[in-house]
Structures are given as C-alpha cells and as structure tokens.
Design a protein around this motif. Structure first.
Motif, mmCIF file in Angstrom:
data_model
loop_
_atom_site.group_PDB
_atom_site.id
_atom_site.type_symbol
_atom_site.label_atom_id
_atom_site.label_comp_id
_atom_site.label_asym_id
_atom_site.label_seq_id
_atom_site.Cartn_x
_atom_site.Cartn_y
_atom_site.Cartn_z
ATOM 1 N N VAL A 42 0.849 -1.199 0.000
ATOM 2 C CA VAL A 42 0.000 0.000 0.000
ATOM 3 C C VAL A 42 0.883 1.248 0.000
ATOM 4 O O VAL A 42 1.132 1.844 -1.043
ATOM 5 C CB VAL A 42 -0.971 0.025 1.203
ATOM 6 C CG1 VAL A 42 -1.844 1.277 1.142
ATOM 7 C CG2 VAL A 42 -1.851 -1.217 1.197
ATOM 8 N N GLY A 43 1.390 1.624 1.171
ATOM 9 C CA GLY A 43 2.231 2.816 1.241
ATOM 10 C C GLY A 43 3.644 2.555 0.747
ATOM 11 O O GLY A 43 4.206 3.334 -0.033
ATOM 12 N N GLY A 44 4.235 1.477 1.237
ATOM 13 C CA GLY A 44 5.574 1.121 0.805
ATOM 14 C C GLY A 44 6.638 2.120 1.210
ATOM 15 O O GLY A 44 7.671 2.235 0.532
ATOM 16 N N PHE A 45 6.442 2.850 2.313
ATOM 17 C CA PHE A 45 7.442 3.832 2.751
ATOM 18 C C PHE A 45 8.634 3.111 3.380
ATOM 19 O O PHE A 45 8.482 2.110 4.090
ATOM 20 C CB PHE A 45 6.825 4.813 3.746
ATOM 21 C CG PHE A 45 6.204 6.017 3.095
ATOM 22 C CD1 PHE A 45 6.711 7.289 3.309
ATOM 23 C CD2 PHE A 45 5.117 5.879 2.245
ATOM 24 C CE1 PHE A 45 6.147 8.393 2.709
ATOM 25 C CE2 PHE A 45 4.537 6.982 1.631
ATOM 26 C CZ PHE A 45 5.064 8.256 1.860
ATOM 27 N N ASP A 46 9.816 3.649 3.124
ATOM 28 C CA ASP A 46 11.034 3.057 3.667
ATOM 29 C C ASP A 46 11.201 3.363 5.147
ATOM 30 O O ASP A 46 11.762 2.560 5.903
ATOM 31 C CB ASP A 46 12.252 3.580 2.893
ATOM 32 C CG ASP A 46 12.168 3.231 1.425
ATOM 33 O OD1 ASP A 46 12.510 2.099 1.070
ATOM 34 O OD2 ASP A 46 11.751 4.105 0.637
ATOM 35 N N GLU A 47 10.754 4.534 5.583
ATOM 36 C CA GLU A 47 10.885 4.930 6.988
ATOM 37 C C GLU A 47 9.674 5.759 7.382
ATOM 38 O O GLU A 47 9.311 6.720 6.689
ATOM 39 C CB GLU A 47 12.161 5.751 7.204
ATOM 40 C CG GLU A 47 12.376 6.166 8.659
ATOM 41 C CD GLU A 47 13.632 7.016 8.844
ATOM 42 O OE1 GLU A 47 13.908 7.421 9.999
ATOM 43 O OE2 GLU A 47 14.318 7.290 7.829
ATOM 44 N N VAL A 48 9.047 5.395 8.488
ATOM 45 C CA VAL A 48 7.905 6.139 9.025
ATOM 46 C C VAL A 48 8.169 6.410 10.499
ATOM 47 O O VAL A 48 8.282 5.474 11.300
ATOM 48 C CB VAL A 48 6.583 5.362 8.855
ATOM 49 C CG1 VAL A 48 5.428 6.145 9.480
ATOM 50 C CG2 VAL A 48 6.311 5.081 7.387
ATOM 51 N N VAL A 49 8.290 7.675 10.857
ATOM 52 C CA VAL A 49 8.503 8.085 12.244
ATOM 53 C C VAL A 49 7.190 8.662 12.764
ATOM 54 O O VAL A 49 6.683 9.654 12.223
ATOM 55 C CB VAL A 49 9.627 9.130 12.358
ATOM 56 C CG1 VAL A 49 9.773 9.593 13.804
ATOM 57 C CG2 VAL A 49 10.927 8.557 11.824
ATOM 58 N N ALA A 245 0.837 6.158 -2.830
ATOM 59 C CA ALA A 245 0.589 4.768 -2.414
ATOM 60 C C ALA A 245 0.205 3.926 -3.619
ATOM 61 O O ALA A 245 -0.076 4.438 -4.704
ATOM 62 C CB ALA A 245 -0.514 4.723 -1.360
ATOM 63 N N LYS A 246 0.177 2.616 -3.414
ATOM 64 C CA LYS A 246 -0.217 1.674 -4.455
ATOM 65 C C LYS A 246 -1.710 1.364 -4.323
ATOM 66 O O LYS A 246 -2.274 1.434 -3.233
ATOM 67 C CB LYS A 246 0.576 0.370 -4.325
ATOM 68 C CG LYS A 246 2.086 0.537 -4.420
ATOM 69 C CD LYS A 246 2.786 -0.789 -4.147
ATOM 70 C CE LYS A 246 4.304 -0.617 -4.117
ATOM 71 N NZ LYS A 246 4.993 -1.893 -3.786
#
Length: 740
Positions: A42-49, A245-246
C-alpha cells in the motif's frame, strides 16, 4: 513510485497545557496512517517516524533528523494533526504536548514550534518531492501562514519555496476540522486512511494513488459528511502528480466498493433496492461474503448518514427553539448558528428546514412608552453623521495582518457626474435569460395621487482605506435625493442611483468568498431611487402603526428589526398606497450595485473595514476552540457593540447610502439560489414560479456578524417568514414613479 526512498514524519498532539482543549483523535490518526504507509503493498514507505504527544524539544529534534539525510530523488511526507495556533503578531505555530496559553490568551511561544522553523527544515531537505498534510483546527488559515506568513491575498503557487511542494489541509480558512465525540478519527483523517487503505482514491485501472487523487477523494467524502469544512490543496500544479501509495488493480473488494457508489439514494442515505440486488449478486461472483459486503456498504454510506443525522439534529433543535421561545429572537438565532457550525452544515443546508417549520404569528408589541417614538423634527438634506473613533488606533492595531508590507491601496470612487450620466442602452444579453415567473410577488399598488417630489442635492464625504484600515483618501461628492413625508415630522429620504453596468459577485481570489457568490457576471442596472438608510423604527411606526423591534431604547432612528420578508413587503404595499408612488424591496442585483457604488473591492471603503466605519462584530469570536476573526485581511479588530446603532452613524458610500455593511441584514425581493448559474443579466429579481416554499435573500451582514459576512458580495437566504433581531430592510422606488 520512483527510484528514491520515501520517508514520513507523522505528528499527532492531543494533550496540552492550560488553555487548550484536549483532542482525542490525533494519536489514533498517527497510528492508522503509520500502519498504512508501512504496509509494503500500500504505502511502501522506507521509513515512518510516528510521534504521539511529543514535547517541544522532541518535535524540533526529530523534524531535523528525519528529513536532513534525504536526497534529490527522495520523497518527504510531513503530517500533523492537532491544534494550530496564531499569536497576536500573526506568527503561526504547531502545538506540542507542552503548549499552553498565557493569561492574556496568547500562545506561550516557548512551548510550540513556529511555522518558520517547520518551513525552514523542509526547505533545507534536499528531496524535490515534499508533501505536507495538515489536519489541524485552523486549516488553510494555518497553511497560508505556514507557507507565506501572510494573511492577505498572496500567490501561493509562487511562494511555497520548493519544487514539488504540495500542501493538503482539512479545511478552508473560514472553517475548521471536526472531531466528533466518540469517533476514533477526525473526519478528514478518516477519509485519508480509507482512500489509501482500500485503494478507493485511485481511478479505475490505475495502479497508484497520487496526491491530487487522494485530495479529490477526501474532498468528495467530507463534502457529504461535513460540507462546511472544504478540504483544500495548495500548489497543486507542482505536486498533484506525486504518487503516494499503491492501489491493487483487480481487488474484488475495491471493485465492489466502486460499484456500490453508483447505487446510493442520497436523500435516504441507503442503497437503492435494485442496487442492493445487484451488489448481492456481484459479491457472490467476486467471492465476498454477505457480511463483508454489508461492512463495505456501511462504510460507503457513512458520510451520507452523518449528513442525514446532522440535518435531523438541527431540525429537532430548530423546532424546539421555535416552540420554547414562541418565535426566534436574536438569542435563539445565535444558539442555532452555534449548533449549525458544530454540525458542519451550510446555510443552504438548513434553509429548507427553516422554510418548512412555521413560526407563530407575531404578537402586537407592548410599547414601553405610551408616546409615539421620537422622530426627526423636520425634513432636511441628508448629511454625513460625524463620527468619533471609539478606540485608539494602537488598540486597533494589536493584531494586524502579517506580511504585505503595509501596502496602501486606495480604491477611488468615480466622480458622481460620470455615474449620473445617462447609461447607454443595454445590448441584448448573449445568452437567454431565465423566464420570469408568471406570478411573482404582486407589485405594490399606488392608489393615492402622488405628490410631486422635488429633488435636492446634498454633499457628503466618502472615505477610502488602505489594507491596514487607515483612511488613505477623503473625497467630497454629491447626490440627489427627495424626502417622502410620512407624517408627524417623519421623512423617508430616497437617493437617486444612476443606471450602469457592473460585475456582480466575488472573484475566487477574494478572501473568505464562497461558491454561492459565483460565477461572476456583467449586470445592467436601470436608474432607480433607494432608501438612504434602512427603514427606521420611526418610519415603520408611521406607516404600519406598530414597532416590532427588540432594540427600542432611543430607537426612533435605529433600524426596525424582527421584521420578516412578508412584513417588509407589507410595508412597501402600505407605503405605496399612502404616497401614490410604487415602493418595493430591491432586487439582489440592485442591492449589490448600490452597495458597491462603482467599487470592486470587498467593501465600498476598500480592501478591509473597521468598526469606525460600520457596526459589526469587531472582536474575535471563540467557539469550541475555533477563532472567528474580528478583523478582515490586514485590517484591525475593534469593538462589538452587541446591538444596532442609529442609521447614518458611519460614513456613506459613493452613492450617498449609509450602513450597507453591517448594522442589520437587508431583505431583497429574490428567492435564494445557491449560485448565480442561470441568474438574470439585468436588474430584475430572480424568483421561482412557485414561491410558497422558497427562502428569500439577505444582504449586508449585521451587528452580530464578523466582518467577512459584511462584504459587498456576501449573501444568505432564510425563511421568508423569519423574524430576527439583526434583520431589517430598505426600500427602492423606480425613477419614473419617483419624480413628477
């Protein structure tokens, strides 16, 4: 999705120090969004803080750490949900868990993160794709400050400060993001999450959800559930196409969801019977269990049901208020306005409710004094009433608009000699006008032989202000008028309004303007006479033999109020019969033309307004943690008199008309329409064939309203039989009937 990495910083603040209302949804919003962005398909983010209720030091430190290492091909996403705060100087802040207000109501600056810091950290970030999402109380008002540090009319596209910047906000400057009691997510974040998680924000067949598509999805959902919020997108040209997002192509649930959207009965907030059969069949073919199909249907219907429930809540309250007060006094009107804002309903949403709930017939007023109200001793030429500033200029400037450099903009008024010159014959309209209703309100009938009216000339001073509300120009001009003798020393002064052509409505660039003030169009106006003042209590008493007003103390020269549209029409009919001239209410086009008097600015004074120039709510109004400003643009705040003032207490416009902004709303002849699409291009009133259930037009704002409501282009509609403590009227008379 690009070759670079994707990094997000999500900040939710719901716990605060003294003076700030706690919020329940921010922490939930951060958790939900973080989970979606971290999901690979879905989001595929490498880093989420994700930061929940950070203190000010942690907020600042993590802001720098997260975005400092990004490179050109990376994507940076910053999401904030919580209170946005503006201090007395116009500086904007994002709150932390330590944020609190000082005793004077200002933010303790050491406990919050200033917008300039946020902007600076993002500017220093090397990523060329930057997405900012603000789900905060001040909405776009905060976004403008965050992006430009300017409350005025600025070019957001040119001032965002970086390639590929795009900013999404939960609400426009005049509204606020909603947190509903018992709901885990705010309305705005709920649909952010839904659009990304389900893939519903992506058009059919597309594999990715872009920023622009996500905004369009959320905007459509919020427009149904909470229509006054109006989510906004800034710098869309530069960042609309950034992929976030996907979206899973061929997902069975997504296919069912999109199919269900086509079968909604909006009025009933349910799936149509035929649609329900179709969806059951489709769900079986897609292998979706009936229970899951019902869950999906409920999610799709939710905004429609919320709107339906809010309308029912308002109608129940409206009926209770009418029954409790046996009418709608000013207090009840304000209480209903408060509820309307809390329910996020537009004026147009509640107008049908007001129209179908009957008000009790008004009781004859019991006079406080057996003597008739005092009146002006003798007819005299209209003169501008001298006015004295009620507060010191420094007091007015305690909160001027930030930015713009104090540019002085003087909007000159055209010489009256030009305005009084014969207007050219109007050319035929390029497009057909609406067919006039076959049975509009019957025109008043004049039965008495008219006494020849003699035109007199009066001189008066017109003032123009700059962007900060200082008087930049004074001009002496003239107007012709005649005085109608109503008996017992009471007169009605009627000013000659020259014919001409003007642009009606507000441009999209005008601050706080609304869609119902558009599309703008050219309108041709024939000459007419208009009341120099709104009808006073003495004038109403002289013609109708009663005074229904609330503010009767020293009230002879105050506006008559608590008169319905029907009462105003009855006054015109009685006045026509008494004088032999045809009097009526102005059309909406005549009213705005007369108000503007040749100007194109938000007010006939110029780009802003002050309480030295008109009677309106010149102080901030706090409601549920939301501030409705007591100033407009870069103009100053002022006083809130909490009552009407005597007519002619403030400077007139270029036609010699007083109190066109504020004091009391003024009835127009027209029916309410939610936009100008299909409106006449001449000065005729826009009415429907069947007028029994329609609401009527109000113009000008009142003593009760903040300045944005008092703009020349602002309009509203209420039930024709409504009687309100801030609504009056003024009359017009056709030129051919006015002077022998």
């Amino acid at each position: 999705m690009g070759k670079g990495k994707k990094v997000a910083l999500l900040v939710g603040v719901g716990c605060y120090g003294e003076g700030l209302k706690p919020l329940q949804c921010p922490a939930n919003g951060v958790r939900e969004l973080a989970a979606i962005l971290r999901t690979p398909d879905v989001g595929g983010f490498d880093e989420v803080v994700a930061l929940e209720d950070p203190d000010v030091g942690t907020f600042r430190a993590r802001m720098g750490e997260v975005f400092s290492s990004l490179r050109k091909d990376d994507l940076a996403l910053f999401y904030f949900t919580g209170h946005g705060i503006k201090d007395m100087t116009g500086e904007v802040y994002l709150t932390s868990s330590q944020s609190r207000l000082l005793s004077n109501g200002d933010i303790n600056r050491g406990t919050a993160v200033e917008g300039t810091f946020i902007k600076g950290e993002l500017q220093r970030c090397s990523a060329q794709q930057k997405v900012v999402i603000l789900d905060c109380c001040l909405g776009a008002a905060f976004a403008k400050g965050f992006l430009t540090m300017d409350d005025g009319q600025v070019d957001l596209q040119a001032n965002l400060g970086g390639e590929g910047w795009v900013v999404l906000t939960a609400a426009t400057a005049r509204n606020y993001a909603l947190e509903q009691e018992g709901e885990p997510l705010s309305v705005y974040t709920r649909y952010l999450v839904e659009g990304l998680k389900t893939g519903a924000a992506a058009p059919d067949g597309q594999t990715h959800i872009t920023v622009g598509q996500l905004h369009a999805y959320v905007q459509g959902k919020v427009k149904i559930a909470a229509p006054t919020m109006e989510p906004a997108i800034f710098n869309a040209l530069a960042g609309r196409e950034i992929p976030l997002a996907k979206a899973a192509v061929g997902n069975p649930e997504l296919r069912l969801r999109k199919a269900a959207e086509r079968y909604i009965d909006i009025d009933r907030a349910e799936i149509t019977p035929v649609g329900l059969r179709y969806l059951r069949k489709l769900a079986t073919e897609l292998g979706i269990a009936p229970e899951r199909m019902q869950v999906i249907a409920n999610e799709i219907l939710r905004p429609h049901r919320e709107r339906r429930d809010n309308l029912r809540e308002y109608e129940a309250a409206y009926r209770e208020a009418v029954d409790h007060y046996q009418g709608l006094p000013a207090r009840a009107q304000q209480e209903l306005k408060d509820l309307q804002r809390l329910l996020n309903l537009r004026d147009g949403d509640v107008t049908p409710i007001q129209a179908r709930v009957p008000l009790p017939a008004p009781k004859p007023p019991t006079p406080k004094n057996p003597q008739p109200p005092a009146s002006r001793p003798e007819p005299k030429p209209p003169q501008p009433s001298p006015y004295t500033p009620r507060v010191n200029r420094k007091q007015f400037l305690t909160w001027a608009g930030f930015g713009g450099g104090g540019l002085a903009l003087a909007v000159s008024v055209r010489p009256l000699s030009r305005l009084l010159s014969p207007a050219p014959s109007p050319s035929p309209a390029p497009t057909p006008e609406p067919t006039p209703s076959p049975e509009p309100t019957p025109a008043p009938t004049a039965t008495a032989a008219p006494t020849p009216a003699t035109l007199s000339t009066s001189e008066f001073e017109v003032v123009t202000v700059n962007e900060t509300g200082d008087i930049a120009e004074r001009q002496t001009t003239q107007a012709e008028y005649f005085a109608e003798d109503l008996g017992n020393g009471v007169t009605l002064e009627m000013v000659a309004i020259p014919g001409g052509e003007f642009t009606m409505g507000a441009p999209e660039t005008e601050a706080d303007s609304r869609d119902d003030e558009r599309p703008q169009r050219q309108v041709t106006i024939a000459p007419f006479f208009m009341g120099q003042y709104v009808v006073t209590q003495a004038q109403y008493q002289a013609v109708m033999g009663q005074n229904p007003s609330n503010f009767t103390e020293n009230g002879a020269d105050r506006p008559v109020e608590q008169v319905s549209w029907e009462d105003a029409v009855a006054f015109c009919e009685a006045l026509s019969e008494q004088t032999g001239r045809i009097y009526r209410l102005p059309s909406e086009a005549e009213w705005e033309y007369a108000c503007r008097a040749g100007t194109e600015s938000p007010f006939y004074f110029g780009p802003t307004i002050t309480t030295e120039l008109a009677n309106y709510r010149g102080q901030d109004w706090e409601l549920e943690g939301v501030t409705y400003p007591g100033n407009y643009g870069q103009g100053p705040k002022g006083t809130f008199r909490e009552e009407t003032t005597a007519v002619g207490s403030f400077p007139p416009n270029g036609f010699g008309l007083y109190d066109m902004h504020g004091n009391v709303w003024e009835w127009c002849e027209d029916d309410w329409h939610s936009s100008y699409q299909g409106a006449p291009s001449n000065d005729s009133a826009w009415v429907e064939a069947d007028r029994s259930e329609t609401s009527r037009l109000l113009r000008g704002g009142s003593w009760l309203n903040n300045p944005r409501i008092c703009r020349s282009a602002n309009r509203d509609g209420v039930a024709r039989d409504g009687q309100y403590g801030d609504v009056g009227f003024r009359v017009v008379c056709a030129s051919s009937w006015a002077v022998s």
